[in-house]
Motif scaffolding. Sequence first.
Motif, PDB file in Angstrom:
ATOM      1  N   THR A 297      65.218  27.470  48.400  1.00 40.72           N
ATOM      2  CA  THR A 297      64.747  27.349  49.687  1.00 40.72           C
ATOM      3  C   THR A 297      64.843  28.596  50.498  1.00 40.72           C
ATOM      4  N   LEU A 298      65.745  29.126  50.498  1.00 39.20           N
ATOM      5  CA  LEU A 298      65.750  30.840  51.192  1.00 39.20           C
ATOM      6  C   LEU A 298      64.885  31.599  50.722  1.00 39.20           C
ATOM      7  N   LEU A 299      64.734  31.541  49.484  1.00 38.56           N
ATOM      8  CA  LEU A 299      63.602  32.349  48.735  1.00 38.56           C
ATOM      9  C   LEU A 299      62.214  32.007  49.271  1.00 38.56           C
ATOM     10  N   PHE A 300      62.087  30.587  49.412  1.00 35.99           N
ATOM     11  CA  PHE A 300      60.854  30.310  49.952  1.00 35.99           C
ATOM     12  C   PHE A 300      60.556  30.684  51.361  1.00 35.99           C
ATOM     13  N   PHE A 301      61.369  30.592  52.159  1.00 34.13           N
ATOM     14  CA  PHE A 301      61.499  31.168  53.441  1.00 34.13           C
ATOM     15  C   PHE A 301      61.151  32.528  53.498  1.00 34.13           C
ATOM     16  N   SER A 302      61.892  33.405  52.922  1.00 28.37           N
ATOM     17  CA  SER A 302      61.535  34.665  52.621  1.00 28.37           C
ATOM     18  C   SER A 302      60.109  34.925  52.290  1.00 28.37           C
ATOM     19  N   PHE A 303      59.411  34.331  51.520  1.00 33.84           N
ATOM     20  CA  PHE A 303      58.252  34.628  51.084  1.00 33.84           C
ATOM     21  C   PHE A 303      57.331  34.124  52.073  1.00 33.84           C
ATOM     22  N   ALA A 304      57.595  33.029  52.781  1.00 29.20           N
ATOM     23  CA  ALA A 304      56.618  32.382  53.848  1.00 29.20           C
ATOM     24  C   ALA A 304      56.693  33.598  55.033  1.00 29.20           C
TER      25      ALA A 304
END
Length: 449
Positions: free
Chosen positions: A84-91
Amino acid sequence: MDLQLSINKGHQVAEKKDPAFVFALAAAGSVFLYDYIGDILPSFLLAAMAVFVTARQASGKPRTVLGIMLMLLLLLTFLVPVKTLLFFSFACLVLYLMEGWGFSFGFFSFAAIVTCSSVFSYLADVAGFSVRLQLSSLAGKLFSLWQNDVTVAGNTIFRGPDEFSVDPACMGLHMLVTSLLLGIVFAGLWQKKIGKILSWPAALLYLLFILAANIFGNLIRILLLVQFVILPDSWLHDMVGMVCLAVYVCLPAAFVSRLLVSRMGNRPAQQPLIASRISHAANWLFLLAFIAAAIRTNSADTYARFANVHERPLPGYKASLYQRGIVKLDGGTSLVYIKFIRGFYDTDHHPSICWKGSGYSFSNIEEKSLAGTPVFTARLAKGADTLYTAWWYGNGRSSTLDQWQWRYSMLKGEPAYAVINITASDEVALDREIRRFGQPSITKQLFKH
């Protein structure tokens, strides 16, 4: 036509687009977030639309804020390697890139990203548990005003021989996510049409209104389903949900968003974007940091410390490793699943997900005290097969039903908690199995500290 980086009266305009970087960013996102985005694809696409319609032309804000946010997210992903944190970083990296192209993002854009994420669905499900119980109770009280054949037990409403379980699907979790994202789209379209933007307090108030409308819409849905005995296997069951979503949530959201934007919105100042001369280099550095964080996340074995738990002596049980982080105990007349939690940030393995995946319906959820332990109980049914299950959070020292209590305890450094799920053939056997499991010879072996 792409705008060239230039200087005009001390200001710089949007940077030139770099096709190679765009391709590399898309490839990295596809490779490292394929499974995560695949699980939330409908919400992700709707969130992407919401971000697009709420984006504005450059408002004079530099990229510093998003750059700092991106650095913090990447650092946090290294420390807590979860998808989830990786997804937020990508966004955030995508928004950082787009801001360099002359776009500006506000509260609604970030709210859309959070709403489509799996962590929002999880938190909504957890917080919605008490809401579902209250809605069931309220529906029962309303029915008692004009008929006496409706009773309520936990999250289940009984009317004669028929029963209606107010579970996450019936409660409309997908309706909640969809309506919030659609509400952001409505607000974004009105902001573009009227030429005003909402401040973050007004935007938050609007989203809270949508949340309240969802709860009311679900209450109406429950009343309709029970009153007209529309069971889950009927096509009318989903139709009633869609009609309630449209009438009690979407239409009011479209009206309220226009009213708020026209009366409370402010006209944004139009200034040229200030962009750094080294933005291309910063883009590539951030992308490399994202790839490193993704490799770290995919390779981190956060279940390693629970790997050999099933090999410890557990009198009366046959232990096996069900899957990483989950120990299965076969007690002959009972099944026990110990689902270890990696950290305060982790999502738990809710029993309803596992049992529904095995084909069981999950109903009659109640909070009880069995064998002196506070537990949630539920009834499982698959055809003529009926089982009774109970679950709670424990770490060998303490037990709780409160999500926030075990998270706070683990944040303070207390030993890891686990979701303890015990299932038996009847309620008497379930009580007996909970007593059996609570023996020190079992818990001390499972939760060695």
